[in-house]
Design an enzyme around this catalytic site. Structure first.
Site, PDB file in Angstrom:
ATOM      1  N   HIS A  64       0.831  -1.196   0.000  1.00  0.00           N
ATOM      2  CA  HIS A  64       0.000   0.000   0.000  1.00  0.00           C
ATOM      3  C   HIS A  64       0.871   1.252   0.000  1.00  0.00           C
ATOM      4  O   HIS A  64       1.997   1.238   0.487  1.00  0.00           O
ATOM      5  CB  HIS A  64      -0.915   0.011   1.224  1.00  0.00           C
ATOM      6  CG  HIS A  64      -2.024  -0.980   1.151  1.00  0.00           C
ATOM      7  ND1 HIS A  64      -3.179  -0.859   1.876  1.00  0.00           N
ATOM      8  CD2 HIS A  64      -2.167  -2.123   0.422  1.00  0.00           C
ATOM      9  CE1 HIS A  64      -3.989  -1.868   1.611  1.00  0.00           C
ATOM     10  NE2 HIS A  64      -3.392  -2.656   0.737  1.00  0.00           N
ATOM     11  N   GLU A  66       0.670   3.949   1.730  1.00  0.00           N
ATOM     12  CA  GLU A  66       1.032   4.435   3.064  1.00  0.00           C
ATOM     13  C   GLU A  66       2.234   3.685   3.620  1.00  0.00           C
ATOM     14  O   GLU A  66       3.123   4.274   4.238  1.00  0.00           O
ATOM     15  CB  GLU A  66      -0.162   4.276   4.029  1.00  0.00           C
ATOM     16  CG  GLU A  66      -1.388   5.057   3.611  1.00  0.00           C
ATOM     17  CD  GLU A  66      -2.340   4.243   2.769  1.00  0.00           C
ATOM     18  OE1 GLU A  66      -3.558   4.430   2.904  1.00  0.00           O
ATOM     19  OE2 GLU A  66      -1.883   3.404   1.965  1.00  0.00           O
ATOM     20  N   CYS A  96      -6.582   2.030   4.884  1.00  0.00           N
ATOM     21  CA  CYS A  96      -7.364   0.873   5.312  1.00  0.00           C
ATOM     22  C   CYS A  96      -7.033   0.579   6.779  1.00  0.00           C
ATOM     23  O   CYS A  96      -6.148   1.197   7.374  1.00  0.00           O
ATOM     24  CB  CYS A  96      -7.041  -0.344   4.446  1.00  0.00           C
ATOM     25  SG  CYS A  96      -5.368  -0.994   4.673  1.00  0.00           S
ATOM     26  N   CYS A  99      -3.332  -0.410   7.383  1.00  0.00           N
ATOM     27  CA  CYS A  99      -2.416   0.722   7.242  1.00  0.00           C
ATOM     28  C   CYS A  99      -2.529   1.657   8.444  1.00  0.00           C
ATOM     29  O   CYS A  99      -1.527   2.241   8.878  1.00  0.00           O
ATOM     30  CB  CYS A  99      -2.709   1.487   5.950  1.00  0.00           C
ATOM     31  SG  CYS A  99      -2.109   0.649   4.464  1.00  0.00           S
TER      32      CYS A  99
END
Length: 203
Positions: A64, A66, A96, A99
């Site tokens: 991801h 992040e 999410c 994260c």
């Protein structure tokens, strides 16, 4: 969302190598258009400096955006406990649940850092794991917002590469209802209330 990072040549100055392309911004940040990937535009300011360190990253099939930012971009930086650091993220998708946990760990490890997150879209906001993750992230000290028109204009001018003669301003088409909806939905998430779409989901 997914993992990995794709970056330009430099994160400093006016070098367009560290900026994203206009179409990438429009396609992934415009309200009402489902983002193809997750983009994370960020700027960092240390202490009382008037200068920012800016860059961006995006997701890949393995990581991801992040996580890519925390594990790759930020590991190259030195966050000194004695110097306050202010970070702002402009995300095409909100984090999410998983994260959110990683972001919280980063904030706990760096108490001198404050984080402000502005998202264009809420990622799977009917999923309680993501809703709880955002609440936990807020309780850990992060500030969460939905991007408004001034944010779109700021990102367009600051993070998007422009050729001579191109427009120097940007306003999403028909944005107001989506922005209003996500602002209301984010508030309900942070207050622990059901989604605005909960009634429709049970029909």
């Amino acid at each position: 969302m997914a993992t990995g990072t794709e970056k330009g040549d430099s994160a400093r100055g006016t070098n367009p190598g560290w900026k994203i392309q206009p179409n990438d911004f429009k396609v992934n940040y415009t309200p009402g258009i489902h983002p193809r990937v997750t983009y994370l535009l960020y700027e960092i300011r240390w202490g009382r400096s008037t200068k920012f360190w800016r860059h961006w990253c995006r997701n890949t099939p393995t990581q991801h955006a992040e996580i890519a930012c925390l594990e790759h971009d930020f590991k190259k930086l030195k966050f000194r406990p004695s110097v306050h650091c202010s970070i702002t993220w402009f995300l095409s998708w909100s984090p999410c649940g998983k994260c959110c946990k990683s972001i919280m760990q980063f904030l706990r490890a760096h108490p001198s850092v404050t984080l402000k997150i502005k998202a264009a879209w809420l990622f799977k906001h009917m999923d309680e794991r993501n809703r709880q993750g955002l609440r936990n992230l807020m309780e850990s000290g992060a500030a969460l917002y939905i991007m408004h028109l001034p944010d779109y204009r700021y990102c367009w001018r600051t993070f998007v590469v422009h050729q001579n003669g191109e427009e120097d301003d940007y306003c999403p088409l028909v944005p107001s209802l989506w922005i209003i909806f996500y602002c209301l939905e984010l508030q309900r998430i942070l207050w622990g209330l059901p989604s605005l779409l909960a009634r429709h989901a049970h029909r």
